[in-house]
Scaffold this active site. Structure first.
Site, PDB file in Angstrom:
ATOM      1  N   HIS A 137       0.787  -1.284   0.080  1.00 37.06           N
ATOM      2  CA  HIS A 137      -0.746  -0.975   0.289  1.00 37.06           C
ATOM      3  C   HIS A 137      -1.373  -0.471  -1.015  1.00 37.06           C
ATOM      4  CE1 HIS A 137      -3.930   0.702   3.013  1.00 37.06           C
ATOM      5  NE2 HIS A 137      -3.843   1.765   1.938  1.00 37.06           N
ATOM      6  N   GLU A 138      -0.759   0.427  -1.555  1.00 35.79           N
ATOM      7  CA  GLU A 138      -1.427   1.377  -2.662  1.00 35.79           C
ATOM      8  C   GLU A 138      -1.560   0.135  -3.864  1.00 35.79           C
ATOM      9  OE1 GLU A 138      -2.604   3.893  -2.280  1.00 35.79           O
ATOM     10  OE2 GLU A 138      -1.820   4.363  -0.471  1.00 35.79           O
ATOM     11  N   HIS A 141      -4.554  -1.938  -3.244  1.00 34.37           N
ATOM     12  CA  HIS A 141      -5.452  -1.379  -3.459  1.00 34.37           C
ATOM     13  C   HIS A 141      -5.997  -1.465  -4.948  1.00 34.37           C
ATOM     14  CE1 HIS A 141      -7.161   0.950   0.042  1.00 34.37           C
ATOM     15  NE2 HIS A 141      -6.121   1.483   0.144  1.00 34.37           N
ATOM     16  N   GLU A 200      -9.292  -0.457   3.490  1.00 32.66           N
ATOM     17  CA  GLU A 200      -7.990  -0.049   4.139  1.00 32.66           C
ATOM     18  C   GLU A 200      -7.292  -1.307   4.817  1.00 32.66           C
ATOM     19  OE1 GLU A 200      -6.388   2.758   3.646  1.00 32.66           O
ATOM     20  OE2 GLU A 200      -8.098   3.105   2.309  1.00 32.66           O
TER      21      GLU A 200
END
Length: 272
Positions: A137-138, A141, A200
């Site tokens: 997820h990070e 981003h 997100e």
């Protein structure tokens, strides 16, 4: 007044027409009102300052796991960009993954690939697959350029505020303040917050594929978010008032995306 509006309109049109970029992973045109060549150095400097001011965990099994999972996700990302013919996109990224002593159940990524895990999230990640959910997820981003997009959206919000200021310049101070307050609340509720929630969700989806391509079972994402939900104790604000989707929304989305992530992983020899 007409001259003011004309000047403002010309500047705004030029400003906005120059501010788009296409992301190789999604094919979407995204806000890009500032160059990463100026964002990344600032990000790297702020990251270094943060590490100097906080307790970085070094040499432990957990610190090594953060580094290992991070590198595995990075390799998967590099393969993906090679697959779409855009390996050059990552040339200015400087990946770094650090574990920091902090009770907060959190992790974050700065533009250019600078990632921090707090020790407080480790009981929730539980194992390497759970850590890969967060790391994917990070990293997503960073790859999706969300930092630049957020900065650009903030600049647009300021442009809108300037427009309100021009439109109400002949009104009383009280009227001007009412308009500015309404604009601030409205642009946040109906602009910035939905924008953040979409980021997100986008990072959840891309991150799911990244972890699968790195050899981690994407099905681990569901129990991870169930543990996050249990940890929050139902204290999260309503989704429409939050920068993040609700835990329930995330879990439902992830369940629908898991088959696609598994299919992508097959290309790299992983079958779940």
């Amino acid at each position: 007044m007409i001259n003011k509006w004309l000047s403002f309109s010309v500047i705004s049109f030029f400003f906005l027409s120059m501010g788009c970029a296409t992301n190789p992973l999604t094919g979407k045109s995204t806000l890009a009102l500032v160059n990463n060549s100026s964002i990344f150095p600032q990000s790297f400097q702020q990251y270094s300052q943060f590490l100097n001011e906080n307790k970085v965990v070094k040499g432990t099994a957990d610190a090594k796991r953060v580094e290992t999972v991070g590198n595995n996700i990075r390799i998967a990302a590099e393969r993906w960009f090679q697959e779409v013919g855009r390996a050059d996109y990552l040339k200015d990224y400087q990946w770094e993954y650090k574990l920091v002593e902090d009770k907060a159940v959190n992790a974050w990524c700065m533009p250019g690939g600078k990632i921090v895990f707090y020790t407080g999230i480790l009981p929730i990640t539980k194992d390497d697959a759970g850590m890969a959910v967060v790391m994917g997820h990070e990293v997503a981003h960073a790859l999706l350029d969300h930092g630049r997009q957020r900065m650009s959206a903030g600049m647009l919000q300021q442009v809108g505020g300037a427009a309100i200021g021009i439109a109400t310049s002949d009104k009383s101070a009280e009227t001007q303040q009412l308009w500015m307050t309404a604009y601030g609340a409205g642009s946040q509720m109906f602009g910035m917050l939905p924008f953040s929630r979409s980021h997100e969700s986008e990072a959840d989806k891309i991150g799911l594929s990244l972890m699968a391509m790195a050899g981690y079972n994407p099905e681990a994402s569901v129990p991870f978010w169930e543990r996050m939900s249990a940890n929050s104790g139902g204290q999260a604000p309503p989704e429409f008032m939050s920068t993040h989707p609700s835990h329930g929304t995330r879990i439902n989305n992830l369940k629908s995306w898991i088959p696609e992530a598994k299919q992508r992983a097959l290309k790299y020899g992983y079958k779940f």
